[in-house]
Design a protein around this motif. Structure first.
Motif, PDB file in Angstrom:
ATOM      1  N   ALA A  32      77.499 -52.404 -87.687  1.00 26.23           N
ATOM      2  CA  ALA A  32      76.350 -51.499 -87.700  1.00 26.23           C
ATOM      3  C   ALA A  32      76.239 -50.942 -89.114  1.00 26.23           C
ATOM      4  O   ALA A  32      77.240 -50.549 -89.705  1.00 26.23           O
ATOM      5  N   THR A  33      75.037 -50.940 -89.655  1.00 26.81           N
ATOM      6  CA  THR A  33      74.814 -50.406 -90.993  1.00 26.81           C
ATOM      7  C   THR A  33      73.802 -49.274 -90.901  1.00 26.81           C
ATOM      8  O   THR A  33      72.658 -49.491 -90.515  1.00 26.81           O
ATOM      9  N   GLU A  34      74.254 -48.075 -91.211  1.00 31.80           N
ATOM     10  CA  GLU A  34      73.388 -46.898 -91.256  1.00 31.80           C
ATOM     11  C   GLU A  34      73.183 -46.554 -92.722  1.00 31.80           C
ATOM     12  O   GLU A  34      74.113 -46.652 -93.525  1.00 31.80           O
ATOM     13  N   SER A  36      71.434 -43.690 -95.566  1.00 25.95           N
ATOM     14  CA  SER A  36      70.803 -42.395 -95.827  1.00 25.95           C
ATOM     15  C   SER A  36      70.734 -42.211 -97.334  1.00 25.95           C
ATOM     16  O   SER A  36      71.465 -42.851 -98.084  1.00 25.95           O
ATOM     17  N   TRP A  50      75.407 -46.324 -97.821  1.00 26.39           N
ATOM     18  CA  TRP A  50      75.412 -47.397 -96.816  1.00 26.39           C
ATOM     19  C   TRP A  50      76.692 -47.212 -95.998  1.00 26.39           C
ATOM     20  O   TRP A  50      77.787 -47.463 -96.490  1.00 26.39           O
ATOM     21  N   THR A  85      84.709 -47.274 -90.133  1.00 24.74           N
ATOM     22  CA  THR A  85      83.496 -47.148 -90.941  1.00 24.74           C
ATOM     23  C   THR A  85      83.896 -46.893 -92.384  1.00 24.74           C
ATOM     24  O   THR A  85      84.762 -46.061 -92.650  1.00 24.74           O
ATOM     25  N   THR A 119      69.562 -54.501 -94.231  1.00 28.82           N
ATOM     26  CA  THR A 119      69.115 -53.127 -94.008  1.00 28.82           C
ATOM     27  C   THR A 119      68.336 -52.623 -95.220  1.00 28.82           C
ATOM     28  O   THR A 119      68.637 -52.983 -96.347  1.00 28.82           O
TER      29      THR A 119
END
Length: 133
Positions: A32-34, A36, A50, A85, A119
Motif C-alpha cells: 500500500a502506498t499512501e 502526503s 511516500w 511501513t 501513485t
C-alpha cells in the motif's frame, strides 16, 4: 489396530503438509502506498512523504521504476520488512504540478511473485516562501 492409528496419523500429517504451502501462498502479496505533502514555507518546496507498507508477511525488494519530477526524482526506496511501513521523502519545487512514483516489489521467498504500484501526488496549490512579518 496399531496399523490404523499409524495410518490415521500419517494421513493427518500429509494433509497438514499439503495445506501448509497453500496457506502460505494465500498470504496477501501487496503493498500500500499512501502519499502526503507539506509546504515548506522556508524553502518554497513541497515535502512529499511516500509511506510504503509491505502488506505481506515476507520481506520484499523494491525496484524503483519511475519518479517525477525529473529535477527532484527519488534515487532509491526503502525495503519494508513484512508488515512494516517505511517512508521515502522527496522535495519537489513549490510550483510543480505534482509527483509520480512507480515501483515493483519482488518478494524474497520462492516462488515470491511481484507487485506493481503507481501513485500520484497532486498539490492543492503552489508552495511559496513566506515573507517575514
Amino acid at each position: 489396530m496399531k496399523f490404523r492409528i499409524i495410518a490415521a496419523a500419517l494421513a493427518g500429517a500429509l494433509t497438514a503438509l499439503a495445506a501448509a504451502p497453500a496457506a502460505h501462498a494465500a498470504a496477501p502479496r501487496t503493498f500500500a502506498t499512501e502519499v502526503s505533502g507539506t509546504c515548506d514555507t522556508t524553502t518554497g518546496e513541497w515535502v512529499v512523504d511516500w509511506a510504503i507498507t509491505n502488506e505481506s508477511d515476507t520481506a520484499a525488494l523494491l525496484i524503483l521504476m519511475e519518479s517525477t519530477p525529473a529535477e527532484a526524482a527519488l534515487t532509491s526506496l526503502p525495503w519494508p520488512q513484512g508488515g512494516a511501513t517505511e517512508h521515502a521523502i522527496q522535495r519537489i519545487p513549490g510550483a510543480s504540478t505534482g509527483a509520480h512514483l512507480t515501483y515493483i516489489a519482488v518478494w524474497t521467498d520462492f516462488p515470491g511473485g511481484s507487485f506493481r504500484s503507481s501513485t500520484e501526488f497532486t498539490p492543492a496549490s503552489v508552495c511559496e516562501i513566506s515573507s517575514p512579518a
